[in-house]
Design an enzyme around this catalytic site. Structure first.
Site, PDB file in Angstrom:
ATOM      1  CG  ASP A 120      -2.173   0.763   1.082  1.00 52.46           C
ATOM      2  OD1 ASP A 120      -2.081   1.966   0.785  1.00 52.46           O
ATOM      3  OD2 ASP A 120      -3.259   0.169   1.221  1.00 52.46           O
ATOM      4  CB  VAL A 134       0.917  -1.158  -7.431  1.00 56.83           C
ATOM      5  CG1 VAL A 134       1.080  -1.919  -6.144  1.00 56.83           C
ATOM      6  CG2 VAL A 134      -0.469  -0.542  -7.555  1.00 56.83           C
ATOM      7  CE1 TYR A 165     -12.382   3.028  -8.349  1.00 55.71           C
ATOM      8  CE2 TYR A 165     -14.735   2.991  -8.881  1.00 55.71           C
ATOM      9  CZ  TYR A 165     -13.646   2.467  -8.200  1.00 55.71           C
ATOM     10  OH  TYR A 165     -13.824   1.378  -7.381  1.00 55.71           O
TER      11      TYR A 165
END
Ligand code: UDP
Length: 328
Positions: free
Chosen positions: A32, A58, A146
């Site tokens: 995270d 990531v 999103y």
């Protein structure tokens, strides 16, 4: 001992997944960058030998030493307010982040499950939503960052499956609630409960006639767990089909908390879907899964969690401050 990498490990769903895989006897690597996640959600795991944590974004190249059996990609801002504030990171984690993790899965010969969303259906023109509905998304609206990142995520995941023969799974998650949701992330469950506990009026957006269908987190985790170990590679809806209008939901929270506050109305956000309900026939058929915890039980447990927060947490400023995370 089998090893699983869980991204978004300090978030709401990621932390519950970490708990589940620890309970099942896995070695869990949580990852995270803590931009929306909170270490408090996984603090209890740090003392365990079979839990490791990497503070990493990531969207940048991901390296994990040694073997890896499974990857669950759950890193992403997940509330409309978050992705309005950090739109570029939202796009990057769903696209570049997913690409990096697919590459890692290929390198390690690991099976990967990616977290998709009912937002791929946009403001849906069919109801309830089945997996074969293509969706009604505004690419350039506030939710576009999103929705489109998640749609791209599904495409690239299927492409890795088809062209690289990678073992992939795709879950389309509908509205989920429970302990460890961020109190001030703007989503409706923590928003209403927080307002009730602070003695504020409950803010219903629009006229409250829009609908959602809320799934308790334990049910969702069970569905994801079953999907990972199934051999089904196409997207599967996981959610609770019990649908309610947001106006009626506000009344339920008022009753549950015993607050004497009232409902006040605010403008409906742009592109806020008018209706949402999962068709879960596929999950029932393929995973033998359906939700077990109804909203009254789930909301009771969720209220207990929010009541256990400190005064400081309950009154902490409206929304998370992203200013320390300046990189786009
Ligand atoms: N909503 C509301 N008041 C709030 C927060 C949200 O009426 O204080 C509404 C919002 O407009 C939406 C629904 O509740 O129609 C669910 O919102 P949420 O952000 O939880 O999730 P999503 O819109 O992504 O389903």
């Amino acid at each position: 001992m089998k090893k699983v990498l869980i991204t978004g490990a300090a978030g709401f769903l990621g932390s519950h997944l970490c708990d589940r895989f620890i309970k099942e006897g896995y070695h869990v690597i949580g990852m995270d960058n803590l931009i929306t996640g909170d270490l408090k959600n996984i603090e209890h795991l740090f003392k365990l030998k079979n839990f490791e944590f990497y503070n990493h974004d990531v969207s940048k190249f991901v390296h994990v030493p040694g073997n890896l059996d499974y990857i669950l990609h759950f890193a992403s801002p997940a509330s409309p307010i978050d992705y309005l504030k950090i739109p570029i990171q939202t796009l990057k984690v769903g696209s570049l982040g997913t690409h990096n993790l697919l590459g890692l899965a290929k390198e390690k010969n690991a099976r990967i499950l990616i977290a998709s969303t009912s937002e791929v259906y946009g403001d849906p023109l069919i109801h309830p939503q089945t997996e074969d509905y293509y969706g009604n998304v505004n690419t350039i609206g506030p939710r576009g960052v999103y929705d489109e990142a998640k749609r791209f995520q599904e495409s690239i995941t299927m492409a890795y499956h088809t062209y690289h023969k990678l073992e992939t799974r795709i879950v389309r998650i509908f509205n989920t609630y429970g302990p460890r949701m961020r109190l001030n992330d703007g989503r409706v469950v923590p928003a209403f409960i927080g307002q009730a506990l602070r003695g504020e009026d409950l803010t219903v957006f629009g006229d409250g006639s829009q609908t959602r269908s809320f799934c308790y987190v334990d049910d969702l985790i069970e569905g994801i767990y079953r999907l990972l170990f199934s051999d089904y590679v196409y997207p599967v809806n996981i959610g609770n089909p019990n649908e309610i209008t947001i106006g009626d939901f506000a009344e339920e929270i008022i009753k549950l908390t015993g607050t004497d506050q009232k409902v006040i109305y605010k403008p409906l956000p742009v592109n806020d879907p008018l209706q949402r309900q999962p068709d879960i026939s596929k999950a029932k058929e393929v995973l033998k899964w359906e939700p077990k915890i109804d909203r009254s039980e789930g909301m009771k447990r969720t209220l207990e969690y929010f009541k256990s927060l400190s005064e400081e947490e309950l009154y902490r400023s409206e929304h998370k401050d992203f200013s320390s995370y300046s990189e786009q």
